[in-house]
Scaffold this active site. Structure first.
Site, PDB file in Angstrom:
ATOM      1  N   ARG A  90      -0.723 -20.667  13.472  1.00  0.00           N
ATOM      2  CA  ARG A  90      -0.610 -20.189  12.088  1.00  0.00           C
ATOM      3  C   ARG A  90      -1.818 -20.661  11.288  1.00  0.00           C
ATOM      4  O   ARG A  90      -2.384 -19.936  10.483  1.00  0.00           O
ATOM      5  CB  ARG A  90       0.702 -20.651  11.433  1.00  0.00           C
ATOM      6  CG  ARG A  90       0.767 -20.315   9.961  1.00  0.00           C
ATOM      7  CD  ARG A  90       2.146 -20.283   9.306  1.00  0.00           C
ATOM      8  NE  ARG A  90       3.118 -21.196   9.846  1.00  0.00           N
ATOM      9  CZ  ARG A  90       3.118 -22.530   9.670  1.00  0.00           C
ATOM     10  NH1 ARG A  90       2.178 -23.111   8.951  1.00  0.00           N
ATOM     11  NH2 ARG A  90       4.054 -23.274  10.205  1.00  0.00           N
ATOM     12  N   TYR A 137      -3.350   0.852  -6.863  1.00  0.00           N
ATOM     13  CA  TYR A 137      -2.550   1.188  -5.672  1.00  0.00           C
ATOM     14  C   TYR A 137      -1.067   0.892  -5.982  1.00  0.00           C
ATOM     15  O   TYR A 137      -0.723  -0.186  -6.480  1.00  0.00           O
ATOM     16  CB  TYR A 137      -3.022   0.348  -4.476  1.00  0.00           C
ATOM     17  CG  TYR A 137      -2.172   0.540  -3.256  1.00  0.00           C
ATOM     18  CD1 TYR A 137      -2.202   1.744  -2.546  1.00  0.00           C
ATOM     19  CD2 TYR A 137      -1.312  -0.449  -2.815  1.00  0.00           C
ATOM     20  CE1 TYR A 137      -1.397   1.936  -1.441  1.00  0.00           C
ATOM     21  CE2 TYR A 137      -0.514  -0.264  -1.700  1.00  0.00           C
ATOM     22  CZ  TYR A 137      -0.551   0.930  -1.013  1.00  0.00           C
ATOM     23  OH  TYR A 137       0.245   1.120   0.086  1.00  0.00           O
ATOM     24  N   LYS A 173      -6.741   0.551   6.602  1.00  0.00           N
ATOM     25  CA  LYS A 173      -7.412   1.805   6.234  1.00  0.00           C
ATOM     26  C   LYS A 173      -8.740   1.928   6.992  1.00  0.00           C
ATOM     27  O   LYS A 173      -8.742   1.991   8.186  1.00  0.00           O
ATOM     28  CB  LYS A 173      -7.581   1.852   4.712  1.00  0.00           C
ATOM     29  CG  LYS A 173      -6.317   1.436   3.934  1.00  0.00           C
ATOM     30  CD  LYS A 173      -5.158   2.404   4.135  1.00  0.00           C
ATOM     31  CE  LYS A 173      -3.826   1.860   3.597  1.00  0.00           C
ATOM     32  NZ  LYS A 173      -3.826   1.447   2.215  1.00  0.00           N
ATOM     33  N   ASP A 176     -10.303  -5.370  -4.885  1.00  0.00           N
ATOM     34  CA  ASP A 176      -9.713  -4.723  -3.717  1.00  0.00           C
ATOM     35  C   ASP A 176     -10.738  -3.700  -3.237  1.00  0.00           C
ATOM     36  O   ASP A 176     -10.936  -2.665  -3.861  1.00  0.00           O
ATOM     37  CB  ASP A 176      -8.382  -4.060  -4.107  1.00  0.00           C
ATOM     38  CG  ASP A 176      -7.689  -3.386  -2.925  1.00  0.00           C
ATOM     39  OD1 ASP A 176      -8.389  -2.957  -1.977  1.00  0.00           O
ATOM     40  OD2 ASP A 176      -6.444  -3.265  -2.952  1.00  0.00           O
TER      41      ASP A 176
HETATM   42  C1  LIG Z   1      -2.962   0.527   1.497  1.00  0.00           C
HETATM   43  C2  LIG Z   1      -3.515  -0.271   0.392  1.00  0.00           C
HETATM   44  C3  LIG Z   1      -3.024  -1.551   0.112  1.00  0.00           C
HETATM   45  C4  LIG Z   1      -1.879  -2.156   0.882  1.00  0.00           C
HETATM   46  O1  LIG Z   1      -2.229  -2.456   2.192  1.00  0.00           O
HETATM   47  P1  LIG Z   1      -1.195  -2.447   3.431  1.00  0.00           P
HETATM   48  O2  LIG Z   1      -2.084  -2.726   4.593  1.00  0.00           O
HETATM   49  O3  LIG Z   1      -0.555  -1.088   3.467  1.00  0.00           O
HETATM   50  O4  LIG Z   1      -0.190  -3.498   3.175  1.00  0.00           O
HETATM   51  C5  LIG Z   1      -3.628  -2.266  -0.913  1.00  0.00           C
HETATM   52  N1  LIG Z   1      -4.630  -1.754  -1.631  1.00  0.00           N
HETATM   53  C6  LIG Z   1      -5.124  -0.518  -1.389  1.00  0.00           C
HETATM   54  C7  LIG Z   1      -6.251  -0.002  -2.222  1.00  0.00           C
HETATM   55  C8  LIG Z   1      -4.583   0.262  -0.378  1.00  0.00           C
HETATM   56  O5  LIG Z   1      -5.070   1.490  -0.148  1.00  0.00           O
END
Ligand SMILES: *Cc1c(COP(=O)(O)O)cnc(C)c1O
Length: 386
Positions: A46, A98, A195, A170
């Site tokens: 961990r 998001y 993504k 982000d």
């Molecule tokens: C998909 C997404 C998230 C969340 O991520 P997960 O891997 O689905 O938990 C956060 N921020 C953005 C901009 C996203 O597209």
């Protein structure tokens, strides 16, 4: 070294014993100690795990940060970052955020006393209007999704420094291949690596990159204390995907631009939201701070009755949630990604009945255009026959 090279070589020189070019997947959760007070650097997985550590070093290097942390999802990464704040603290967050991040803040973190205000962060008058004595950080998405609103990261992070606020970005949509927020003044970068970084719609993961010793130690403590870490197999899959990030992003960008231009000239389409088009409101900011565009854009159809037949008639492009993979996906944000954002907020910013978002994959552009062309023709014929 150039980013293409760093990406292609992730983990390829780390395995000294056999020289394996693909770094192995280490499943061990426990590590033998040579003697009292001595460690190989690994104790319990961990806290630190070999395969994950290679990934974490790679993302820290790519984002020009000091430390990287791999988490079980993008939401887990965000929760770990939010846990750095305390009861009574306040955040200023990008409007058109998001949906899952909005839900985490409003339905979970708010119960622990962390509050947030949502504004167009590029407008510093707006930011000043909502700033409180308890405001601790800005959380920025640029471009936002689905409306592709832009924030000037250099301008806003220097404002944040002046006011003693952290800047958290982000960077899911552009990835470090096209945008490196820490170089522009950010303190923390977060990714949904599910993504573009993973890129194949087959691994769920999140990443955090920190700048500076104190923040890096604080996030390391929270990452280990909360425990939402990425497993070894998923760490390996993510690195395997990242090796081709440069090639994929270039194709995503080229396909998205061509498709946006095609749809922009189609009579059934009212408006395109793509920062790669010169008439986009944030085009200049994008040109200044990013070296390319993602494969994501949104478009507004002229009549909301087009939406159902389009989603039913697309054959190659999938009607599905998510973005950033090699396969093209079409999303209806109002009922999918942004369903947790209240109706009034969605209407106010324009995530309404007529808005569709596409994540353009790496297929041949002719096939993508042909698919949308036939789906739009079906929709137009249906509306005319009513
Ligand atoms: C998909 C997404 C998230 C969340 O991520 P997960 O891997 O689905 O938990 C956060 N921020 C953005 C901009 C996203 O597209």
């Amino acid at each position: 070294m150039k980013l293409e090279t760093v990406l292609a070589q992730i983990g390829s020189m780390e395995e000294k014993q056999t020289g394996a070019v693909s770094y192995p997947v280490y499943y061990a959760t426990a590590f033998r100690h040579p003697e009292l007070g001595k460690s190989t650097g690994f104790d319990y997985s961990r806290t630190k795990s070999p395969t994950r550590a290679v990934l974490e070093d790679a993302i820290a290097k790519l984002e020009c940060g000091d430390a990287g942390f791999a988490c079980s999802s993008g939401m887990a990464a965000l929760q770990i970052v939010f846990s750095a704040f305390s009861q009574g603290d306040h955040l200023i967050v990008s409007l058109d955020l998001y949906g899952g991040t909005y839900r985490l803040l409003e339905q979970v973190m708010s119960r622990f006393g962390l509050t947030a205000s949502y504004v167009d962060i590029n407008n510093l008058d707006e930011v000043e209007r909502v700033r409180q004595a308890s405001t601790k950080a800005l959380l920025i998405e640029t471009p936002t999704n689905p409306l592709m609103m832009m924030t000037d990261l250099e301008k806003v992070s220097s404002y944040a420094k002046e006011k003693g606020l952290l800047t958290i970005v982000d960077n899911t949509l552009l990835t470090p291949f096209y945008q490196r927020p820490i170089e522009l003044g950010a303190d923390i970068v977060v990714h949904s690596a599910t993504k573009y970084l993973g890129g194949h719609n087959d691994v769920l993961a999140g990443l955090i990159v920190t700048k500076g010793k104190q923040l890096s130690e604080q996030i390391a403590f929270l990452h280990n204390s909360i425990g939402a870490v990425l497993g070894p197999q998923d760490s390996w899959l993510l690195m395997r995907g990242m090796k081709t990030l440069a090639l994929r992003m270039e194709r995503h960008q080229a396909n998205a631009l061509a498709l946006a231009e095609y749809l922009g000239s189609h009579e059934a389409i009212e408006k395109i939201y793509y920062p790669g088009l010169p008439d986009h409101q944030g085009y200049d900011i994008q040109q200044k701070q990013a070296s390319g565009n993602s494969g994501i854009f949104s478009f507004r159809v002229k009549d909301e009755r087009y939406v159902a037949p389009i989603l039913r008639s697309i054959q190659l492009i999938a009607f599905a949630e998510s973005l950033g993979g090699v396969e093209s996906l079409l999303t209806y944000p109002r009922v999918q990604t942004h369903a947790d954002i209240p109706y009034e907020v969605r209407q106010q910013i324009g995530v309404d009945e007529k808005l569709l978002r596409i994540s353009v994959g790496i297929e041949h552009i002719d096939d993508l255009i042909a698919d949308l062309e036939q789906a739009l023709a079906v929709a137009q014929a249906e509306i005319e026959s009513l």
